[in-house]
Motif scaffolding. Structure first.
Motif, PDB file in Angstrom:
ATOM      1  N   ALA A  84      33.255  76.265  23.804  1.00 34.23           N
ATOM      2  CA  ALA A  84      34.175  75.863  22.727  1.00 34.23           C
ATOM      3  C   ALA A  84      35.531  76.552  22.836  1.00 34.23           C
ATOM      4  N   LEU A  85      35.609  77.615  23.646  1.00 34.53           N
ATOM      5  CA  LEU A  85      36.873  78.349  23.819  1.00 34.53           C
ATOM      6  C   LEU A  85      37.469  78.080  25.202  1.00 34.53           C
ATOM      7  N   ASN A  86      37.094  76.918  25.781  1.00 28.87           N
ATOM      8  CA  ASN A  86      37.611  76.540  27.109  1.00 28.87           C
ATOM      9  C   ASN A  86      37.335  77.595  28.180  1.00 28.87           C
ATOM     10  N   GLY A  87      36.161  78.229  28.065  1.00 23.91           N
ATOM     11  CA  GLY A  87      35.769  79.217  29.067  1.00 23.91           C
ATOM     12  C   GLY A  87      36.210  80.635  28.783  1.00 23.91           C
ATOM     13  N   ASP A  88      36.976  80.845  27.719  1.00 24.91           N
ATOM     14  CA  ASP A  88      37.348  82.214  27.338  1.00 24.91           C
ATOM     15  C   ASP A  88      36.157  82.914  26.689  1.00 24.91           C
ATOM     16  N   PRO A  89      36.099  84.259  26.678  1.00 27.26           N
ATOM     17  CA  PRO A  89      37.096  85.169  27.242  1.00 27.26           C
ATOM     18  C   PRO A  89      37.097  85.244  28.770  1.00 27.26           C
ATOM     19  N   GLY A  90      35.995  84.807  29.444  1.00 31.10           N
ATOM     20  CA  GLY A  90      36.002  84.717  30.898  1.00 31.10           C
ATOM     21  C   GLY A  90      36.422  86.000  31.577  1.00 31.10           C
ATOM     22  N   ILE A  91      37.428  85.900  32.479  1.00 28.15           N
ATOM     23  CA  ILE A  91      37.853  87.092  33.224  1.00 28.15           C
ATOM     24  C   ILE A  91      38.491  88.135  32.316  1.00 28.15           C
ATOM     25  N   TYR A  92      38.803  87.742  31.082  1.00 26.05           N
ATOM     26  CA  TYR A  92      39.420  88.684  30.137  1.00 26.05           C
ATOM     27  C   TYR A  92      38.387  89.293  29.180  1.00 26.05           C
ATOM     28  N   SER A  93      37.099  89.168  29.501  1.00 23.93           N
ATOM     29  CA  SER A  93      36.042  89.637  28.594  1.00 23.93           C
ATOM     30  C   SER A  93      36.214  91.091  28.190  1.00 23.93           C
ATOM     31  N   ALA A  94      36.480  91.967  29.155  1.00 25.38           N
ATOM     32  CA  ALA A  94      36.653  93.393  28.827  1.00 25.38           C
ATOM     33  C   ALA A  94      37.930  93.605  28.024  1.00 25.38           C
ATOM     34  N   ARG A  95      38.981  92.872  28.389  1.00 25.24           N
ATOM     35  CA  ARG A  95      40.263  93.048  27.708  1.00 25.24           C
ATOM     36  C   ARG A  95      40.208  92.600  26.257  1.00 25.24           C
ATOM     37  N   TRP A  96      39.350  91.614  25.947  1.00 31.09           N
ATOM     38  CA  TRP A  96      39.204  91.188  24.548  1.00 31.09           C
ATOM     39  C   TRP A  96      38.694  92.340  23.690  1.00 31.09           C
ATOM     40  N   GLY A  98      39.611  95.391  24.095  1.00 28.07           N
ATOM     41  CA  GLY A  98      40.698  96.350  23.947  1.00 28.07           C
ATOM     42  C   GLY A  98      40.457  97.644  24.696  1.00 28.07           C
ATOM     43  N   PRO A  99      41.466  98.520  24.717  1.00 33.80           N
ATOM     44  CA  PRO A  99      41.361  99.783  25.460  1.00 33.80           C
ATOM     45  C   PRO A  99      40.262 100.705  24.950  1.00 33.80           C
ATOM     46  N   ASP A 100      39.894 100.550  23.669  1.00 37.19           N
ATOM     47  CA  ASP A 100      38.834 101.410  23.124  1.00 37.19           C
ATOM     48  C   ASP A 100      37.455 100.753  23.215  1.00 37.19           C
ATOM     49  N   LYS A 101      37.355  99.649  23.999  1.00 35.57           N
ATOM     50  CA  LYS A 101      36.067  98.956  24.242  1.00 35.57           C
ATOM     51  C   LYS A 101      35.361  98.579  22.940  1.00 35.57           C
ATOM     52  N   ASN A 102      36.107  97.985  22.022  1.00 39.08           N
ATOM     53  CA  ASN A 102      35.555  97.603  20.721  1.00 39.08           C
ATOM     54  C   ASN A 102      34.878  96.230  20.824  1.00 39.08           C
ATOM     55  N   PHE A 103      33.647  96.235  21.350  1.00 34.14           N
ATOM     56  CA  PHE A 103      32.936  94.968  21.536  1.00 34.14           C
ATOM     57  C   PHE A 103      32.488  94.329  20.220  1.00 34.14           C
ATOM     58  N   PRO A 104      32.159  95.096  19.182  1.00 31.50           N
ATOM     59  CA  PRO A 104      31.863  94.434  17.902  1.00 31.50           C
ATOM     60  C   PRO A 104      33.022  93.558  17.427  1.00 31.50           C
ATOM     61  N   ALA A 105      34.246  94.044  17.588  1.00 37.80           N
ATOM     62  CA  ALA A 105      35.422  93.260  17.186  1.00 37.80           C
ATOM     63  C   ALA A 105      35.583  92.037  18.084  1.00 37.80           C
ATOM     64  N   ALA A 106      35.338  92.210  19.391  1.00 42.30           N
ATOM     65  CA  ALA A 106      35.454  91.091  20.325  1.00 42.30           C
ATOM     66  C   ALA A 106      34.395  90.027  20.034  1.00 42.30           C
ATOM     67  N   MET A 107      33.183  90.467  19.690  1.00 40.91           N
ATOM     68  CA  MET A 107      32.120  89.506  19.361  1.00 40.91           C
ATOM     69  C   MET A 107      32.462  88.747  18.079  1.00 40.91           C
ATOM     70  N   ALA A 108      33.020  89.447  17.097  1.00 35.57           N
ATOM     71  CA  ALA A 108      33.422  88.800  15.844  1.00 35.57           C
ATOM     72  C   ALA A 108      34.529  87.777  16.108  1.00 35.57           C
ATOM     73  N   ARG A 109      35.448  88.110  17.022  1.00 32.04           N
ATOM     74  CA  ARG A 109      36.523  87.180  17.361  1.00 32.04           C
ATOM     75  C   ARG A 109      35.952  85.903  17.964  1.00 32.04           C
ATOM     76  N   ILE A 110      34.985  86.037  18.865  1.00 36.82           N
ATOM     77  CA  ILE A 110      34.351  84.849  19.467  1.00 36.82           C
ATOM     78  C   ILE A 110      33.698  84.004  18.388  1.00 36.82           C
ATOM     79  N   HIS A 111      32.926  84.653  17.519  1.00 36.59           N
ATOM     80  CA  HIS A 111      32.234  83.934  16.441  1.00 36.59           C
ATOM     81  C   HIS A 111      33.236  83.197  15.551  1.00 36.59           C
ATOM     82  N   ASN A 112      34.307  83.872  15.176  1.00 36.62           N
ATOM     83  CA  ASN A 112      35.310  83.263  14.295  1.00 36.62           C
ATOM     84  C   ASN A 112      36.059  82.134  14.988  1.00 36.62           C
ATOM     85  N   ASP A 113      36.375  82.328  16.266  1.00 34.50           N
ATOM     86  CA  ASP A 113      37.120  81.299  16.996  1.00 34.50           C
ATOM     87  C   ASP A 113      36.281  80.042  17.248  1.00 34.50           C
TER      88      ASP A 113
END
Length: 199
Positions: A84-96, A98-113
């Motif tokens: 549904a996100l056209n293949g994102d986060p894909g190669i940017y998975s770690a970058r989503w 952020g520098p502090d490796k906040n995967f809970p926030a990245a997972m919430a972003r995927i869910h919301n998007d």
């Protein structure tokens, strides 16, 4: 039968500073008598991932580690791709995350998007084995599944708590290491690597 590229007693640099990946690869390579040292242990710098594909970034990391260490180096470029996100986060998975490796926030972003969109997703892993003389070998694994919400489980790392592989009700993070390694994208890529490189 072809000659193995790696032999018992060899040292292999894992071109990663990720402790989770180091633990996974050390466990998978231990039966073959290969000693795994991480780029972090050798204090090698992390090259900037400037390529636009998993294969390109895997090559970049493995080549940098092999050149800096003078040893064979294995890199892993992997990520979560959401339909549904056209293949994102894909190669940017770690970058989503952020520098502090906040995967809970990245997972919430995927869910919301995704919202009410399609929940199909897949993990890709490309392994690159690089030698100091410039030789490169690539191995790709893929596991299809779907995004689940809320996040479930405490094992694994990264996006594992929101990904359930096809035909399974458990998320990767709810599985034991053995259960995950039987069907993960990294295990599938590793199996190809094992057959080609370890004899």
């Amino acid at each position: 039968m072809s000659t193995p590229l790696l032999h018992t007693g060899d040292k292999l640099v894992l071109a990663s500073h990720n402790a989770g990946k180091l633990a996974e690869f050390s466990a998978m390579l231990k039966p073959f008598g290969i000693t795994v040292i991480s780029a972090g242990e050798l204090k090698l710098p992390e090259p900037e991932e400037t390529e636009t594909t998993f294969t390109g970034n895997a090559a970049l990391k493995a080549q940098a580690a092999a050149k800096a260490s003078g040893l064979p180096a294995l890199s892993d470029d992997s990520g979560l791709c959401v339909a549904a996100l056209n293949g994102d986060p894909g190669i940017y998975s770690a970058r989503w995350a952020g520098p502090d490796k906040n995967f809970p926030a990245a997972m919430a972003r995927i869910h919301n998007d995704i919202g009410t969109g399609e929940r199909a997703a897949w993990f890709i892993c490309v392994l690159c084995l690089a030698f100091p003389d410039g030789r490169l070998h690539f191995f790709e694994g893929r596991t299809d599944g779907q995004i689940v919400w809320p996040p479930r489980g405490t094992n694994g790392h990264g996006y594992d708590p929101i990904f359930a592989p096809e035909g399974k009700t458990l998320s990767f993070a709810e599985m034991t290491d053995d259960e995950k390694n039987a069907l993960s994208h990294r295990a599938r890529a590793f199996d190809l690597f094992r057959k080609a490189c370890l004899g």
